[in-house]
Enzyme design. Sequence first.
Site, PDB file in Angstrom:
ATOM      1  N   ASN A 184       0.835  -1.214   0.000  1.00  0.00           N
ATOM      2  CA  ASN A 184       0.000   0.000   0.000  1.00  0.00           C
ATOM      3  C   ASN A 184       0.866   1.260   0.000  1.00  0.00           C
ATOM      4  O   ASN A 184       0.514   2.250  -0.651  1.00  0.00           O
ATOM      5  CB  ASN A 184      -0.957   0.007   1.194  1.00  0.00           C
ATOM      6  CG  ASN A 184      -2.155  -0.879   0.958  1.00  0.00           C
ATOM      7  OD1 ASN A 184      -3.084  -0.504   0.253  1.00  0.00           O
ATOM      8  ND2 ASN A 184      -2.120  -2.096   1.506  1.00  0.00           N
ATOM      9  N   HIS A 239      -8.178  -1.297   6.395  1.00  0.00           N
ATOM     10  CA  HIS A 239      -8.346  -2.600   7.043  1.00  0.00           C
ATOM     11  C   HIS A 239      -8.994  -3.579   6.065  1.00  0.00           C
ATOM     12  O   HIS A 239      -9.959  -3.214   5.377  1.00  0.00           O
ATOM     13  CB  HIS A 239      -9.220  -2.422   8.299  1.00  0.00           C
ATOM     14  CG  HIS A 239      -9.372  -3.692   9.067  1.00  0.00           C
ATOM     15  ND1 HIS A 239      -8.379  -4.190   9.894  1.00  0.00           N
ATOM     16  CD2 HIS A 239     -10.381  -4.603   9.106  1.00  0.00           C
ATOM     17  CE1 HIS A 239      -8.791  -5.332  10.413  1.00  0.00           C
ATOM     18  NE2 HIS A 239      -9.997  -5.607   9.956  1.00  0.00           N
TER      19      HIS A 239
HETATM   20  C1  GRF Z   1      -3.225  -4.557   4.131  1.00  0.00           C
HETATM   21  O1  GRF Z   1      -4.019  -5.609   3.698  1.00  0.00           O
HETATM   22  C2  GRF Z   1      -3.988  -3.654   5.058  1.00  0.00           C
HETATM   23  O2  GRF Z   1      -5.365  -3.670   4.842  1.00  0.00           O
HETATM   24  C3  GRF Z   1      -3.693  -4.232   6.418  1.00  0.00           C
HETATM   25  O3  GRF Z   1      -2.381  -4.715   6.341  1.00  0.00           O
HETATM   26  C4  GRF Z   1      -2.071  -5.043   4.995  1.00  0.00           C
HETATM   27  C5  GRF Z   1      -0.788  -4.364   4.650  1.00  0.00           C
HETATM   28  O4  GRF Z   1      -0.242  -4.816   3.445  1.00  0.00           O
HETATM   29  N1  GRF Z   1      -3.911  -3.236   7.439  1.00  0.00           N
HETATM   30  P1  GRF Z   1       0.973  -4.071   2.786  1.00  0.00           P
HETATM   31  O5  GRF Z   1       2.128  -4.041   3.796  1.00  0.00           O
HETATM   32  O6  GRF Z   1       0.543  -2.689   2.408  1.00  0.00           O
HETATM   33  O7  GRF Z   1       1.353  -4.898   1.593  1.00  0.00           O
END
Ligand code: GRF
Length: 188
Positions: free
Chosen positions: A14, A109
């Site tokens: 993300n 989330h």
């Molecule tokens: C995501 O699925 C987010 O919704 C959750 O943790 C995950 C993080 O993934 N809070 P990344 O590190 O961004 O790949």
Amino acid sequence: MKKIAIFASGSGSNFQAIVDAVKAGKLDAEVSLLVCDKPGAFCIERAQNERIPAFVFTPKDYAAKSDYETEIYEKLKELDVDFIVLAGYMRLIGEDLLTPYEGKIVNIHPSLLPAFPGKDAIGQALAAKVKETGVTIHFVDAGMDTGPIIARQSVSISQNDTRESLQTKIQEIEHQLYPSVLQKLLHS
Ligand code: GRF
């Protein structure tokens, strides 16, 4: 230009999606800092590749949460950060950041909150045998995934879905939804 700090503990996909949206001109913001509580996490390498400064710390090196959060707050002030974006940051935010950044901290989330808060939301949804789950972006308060909801998008769960396939579907949505919601929030 609004300045954001992204907090992450893991892979940082993300984080990358947000940085890519900035580079593509889809999100008018500057990613000023990565904050990471897990030395060695892949998100740190991503920040290095993007030449974005990182504050990496080990919570156990501090006597209390308020000690490291005060240090984080000092960095955020130094850099004039306007907004905190949690992206896979596996800790609750305490008063030392919540108070100065009231209404300016968001989280993503992997469920349709209020369903399946906390850890392993994808596993929780599979175990509950529900037909749909999704992604929620919400303001952060002192609780675990409890603040006011900003946006939700659902994902259907098929019988053949595994944890991996469901996670892939959820993350594809996250990577679109987070930058577009941030663009609206920062420019409304
Ligand atoms: C995501 O699925 C987010 O919704 C959750 O943790 C995950 C993080 O993934 N809070 P990344 O590190 O961004 O790949």
